[in-house]
Scaffold this active site. Structure first.
Site, PDB file in Angstrom:
ATOM      1  N   ILE A 149       2.749 -72.369  28.570  1.00 51.83           N
ATOM      2  CA  ILE A 149       2.070 -71.235  29.205  1.00 51.83           C
ATOM      3  C   ILE A 149       1.288 -71.655  30.443  1.00 51.83           C
ATOM      4  CG2 ILE A 149       1.952 -69.870  27.111  1.00 51.83           C
ATOM      5  CD1 ILE A 149      -0.904 -70.783  26.722  1.00 51.83           C
ATOM      6  N   GLU A 150       0.967 -72.941  30.549  1.00 56.08           N
ATOM      7  CA  GLU A 150       0.234 -73.413  31.722  1.00 56.08           C
ATOM      8  C   GLU A 150       1.138 -73.507  32.950  1.00 56.08           C
ATOM      9  OE1 GLU A 150      -2.786 -74.175  32.611  1.00 56.08           O
ATOM     10  OE2 GLU A 150      -3.810 -73.795  30.728  1.00 56.08           O
ATOM     11  N   SER A 151       2.307 -74.137  32.786  1.00 53.96           N
ATOM     12  CA  SER A 151       3.128 -74.473  33.953  1.00 53.96           C
ATOM     13  C   SER A 151       4.605 -74.172  33.783  1.00 53.96           C
ATOM     14  CB  SER A 151       2.983 -75.966  34.250  1.00 53.96           C
ATOM     15  OG  SER A 151       3.453 -76.734  33.141  1.00 53.96           O
ATOM     16  N   TYR A 252      -4.321 -65.549  26.875  1.00 50.08           N
ATOM     17  CA  TYR A 252      -3.964 -66.966  26.813  1.00 50.08           C
ATOM     18  C   TYR A 252      -3.644 -67.427  25.394  1.00 50.08           C
ATOM     19  CZ  TYR A 252      -4.111 -71.856  28.324  1.00 50.08           C
ATOM     20  OH  TYR A 252      -3.791 -73.158  28.618  1.00 50.08           O
TER      21      TYR A 252
END
Length: 510
Positions: A149-151, A252
């Site tokens: 989910i970050e990158s 998130y």
């Protein structure tokens, strides 16, 4: 001791509050649908960056990441089945189920199937790196899903806020966790070093909150926003403070749970990992001289794109190993060839690849000392004990000449570095006799031949240094070989310079 610990926690809180998102107030409007749309746009921008960079193109065609028609029918799962499957994952971090989480699960497993299949392919390369770092700090291994989910598992990813790399470190946080960031290097994009820093950061956050959902949320928006939400609600769980969190952070943790579920249950979801062009086996070479990735690519015939994918931390394709040792990751099958051709690689087109950043070193016209047409350019490798006056006397030139030719302002020299020296053409041959090894001095014309052209790689053994090794213990493994033999063959003068993982070339005895 208690005072020191309190001071550390306070400093930690203040540092990370400064990099958190903008404050939220009591009038913040909470709408899960808007939160979800914001998350969707952010993911699509990461995936588009992939495509534009050409790093990943699973279909090999244009618009392979076009999301307009990326919706297929997947197996139907009831609410009870979702709950059962999440529980069956048997994770240390609680995988909560609710309608918000289900929306993110459907986003990954239905609307972005192609992208998830690419990430499944990439995970075979990156997950072992993440797991090793998490295990080092004693953390739950399911945190390996955070970079999804970050990158979107893109080491080159840069967010709108300036966060970079697989783990999306901001500049300040990266520096705090000892990541090297300068004009040439950004270790936020180094998979191994950034993973270690991320695991360290996550452990520090857990020492504060002792709740993994809060830790994951704090990783996204900073402890400052989490602490404010706790203070305003009087609650100490993620779902308890949900309505007081920044919009991105509200999506998130649900996205993390959904990504973990989708990646773990991809077979049930009929997702097929895409084949990714990253080598299954790699190894690391330690570099102690300035090196351009194009030098490696052209001499070893490795596609430059592959080298960039394996070494994403080098922003300008340059490994600036002038004053410290840096790493170069290569496909395992090229390690031996690099060792054999290393001298040729370092000298290959150096004036072409470095002239833009070292113009005074490679452009004769910029030097203060004139070079006549009858002079030959030589390259001398500085040895331990050398000084600039001694070298000047050896080649019958002045100290000022050497400084001018090499753009040196001080008399300090570094062993192993190369100096450019110009001598008369008719006397160039005699200077070579002063050198102990064949490769200490070379003409400006660089070839790709190894120093021992008559010896094939089959005549050598390549040994990887392990913990506790020294030249004596290594030599004992090979009858007829001495420690001095190994040092001379590998150009090593300091017997204490061995490093774990270093490759040594050893000549076979008949």
């Amino acid at each position: 001791m208690k005072f020191v610990l309190t001071a550390f926690i306070l400093t930690f809180y203040l540092l990370f509050s400064s990099v958190a998102q903008n404050d939220i107030d009591d009038t913040t409007f909470v709408n899960p649908e808007l939160d979800f749309q914001d998350f969707s746009r952010n993911l699509d921008s990461m995936l588009l960056l992939w495509y534009v960079q050409g790093s990943v193109n699973p279909a090999g065609k244009e618009n392979s990441f076009d999301t307009a028609n990326d919706t297929v029918i997947m197996p139907f799962f009831s609410q009870d089945m979702y709950i059962e499957q999440l529980a069956r994952m048997n994770t240390y971090i609680e995988m909560t189920y609710n309608e918000i989480v289900q929306k993110y699960i459907e986003f990954y497993s239905i609307k972005r199937r192609k992208q998830v299949e690419v990430m499944l392919g990439l995970s075979e390369y990156y997950f072992p790196v993440f797991e090793q770092a998490l295990d080092k700090y004693g953390l739950p291994l399911e945190l390996k899903y955070l970079p999804i989910i970050e990158s979107a598992l893109n080491p080159h990813a840069i967010s709108r806020a300036g966060a970079s790399g697989l783990w999306q470190f901001m500049y300040t946080t990266g520096k705090l966790y000892k990541l090297n960031i300068n004009s040439f290097i950004d270790e936020r994009q180094d998979p191994m070093k950034s993973s270690d820093a991320a695991a360290h950061y996550l452990r520090d956050l857990y020492d504060i909150y002792h709740d993994w959902h809060l830790v994951i949320a704090a990783y996204n928006c900073g402890p400052g926003n989490i602490n404010k939400a706790i203070k305003r609600t009087g609650k100490t769980t993620y779902w308890g403070i949900y309505n007081r969190l920044p919009r991105e952070t509200r999506g998130y943790v649900p996205a993390y749970i959904a990504a973990s579920y989708t990646m773990s249950n991809y077979k049930d979801l009929k997702l097929i990992p895409r084949k990714i062009e990253l080598p299954a086996a790699t190894d690391t070479i330690l570099i102690n001289h300035e090196l351009h990735l194009m030098q490696v690519a052209e001499v070893l015939q490795i596609p430059i794109e592959k080298l960039r994918e394996l070494n994403p931390q080098y922003k300008k394709d340059i490994i600036p190993a002038n004053y410290n040792t840096l790493s170069l990751m290569l496909p395992a099958e090229y390690i031996t060839q690099f060792i054999i051709l290393k001298d040729s690689i370092f000298n290959y087109k150096d004036s072409v690849f470095f002239s833009s950043i070292r113009p005074s070193q490679y452009d004769i016209q910029n030097n203060n000392s004139k070079v006549s047409s009858g002079e030959v350019r030589l390259s001398y490798t500085i040895k331990s004990g050398d000084n600039i006056g001694k070298i000047a006397n050896r080649f019958n030139v002045t100290i000022a000449d050497i400084k001018s030719w090499n753009n040196i302002k001080k008399n300090r020299l570094i062993a192993g570095k190369k100096l450019i020296i110009y001598v008369a053409e008719d006397s160039a041959g005699k200077y070579k006799k002063h050198l102990k090894t064949k490769n200490k001095i070379e003409s400006q014309v660089i070839t790709n031949k190894h120093e021992d052209e008559t010896t094939t790689k089959d005549d050598y053994i390549y040994y990887t240094v392990k913990s506790g090794d020294n030249f004596y213990t290594i030599a004992k493994m090979y009858p007829g070989i001495t420690g001095d033999d190994i040092m001379k063959l590998n150009g090593i003068t300091n017997a204490k310079s061995l490093q774990i993982g270093q490759k040594l070339k050893i000549r076979k005895k008949e």
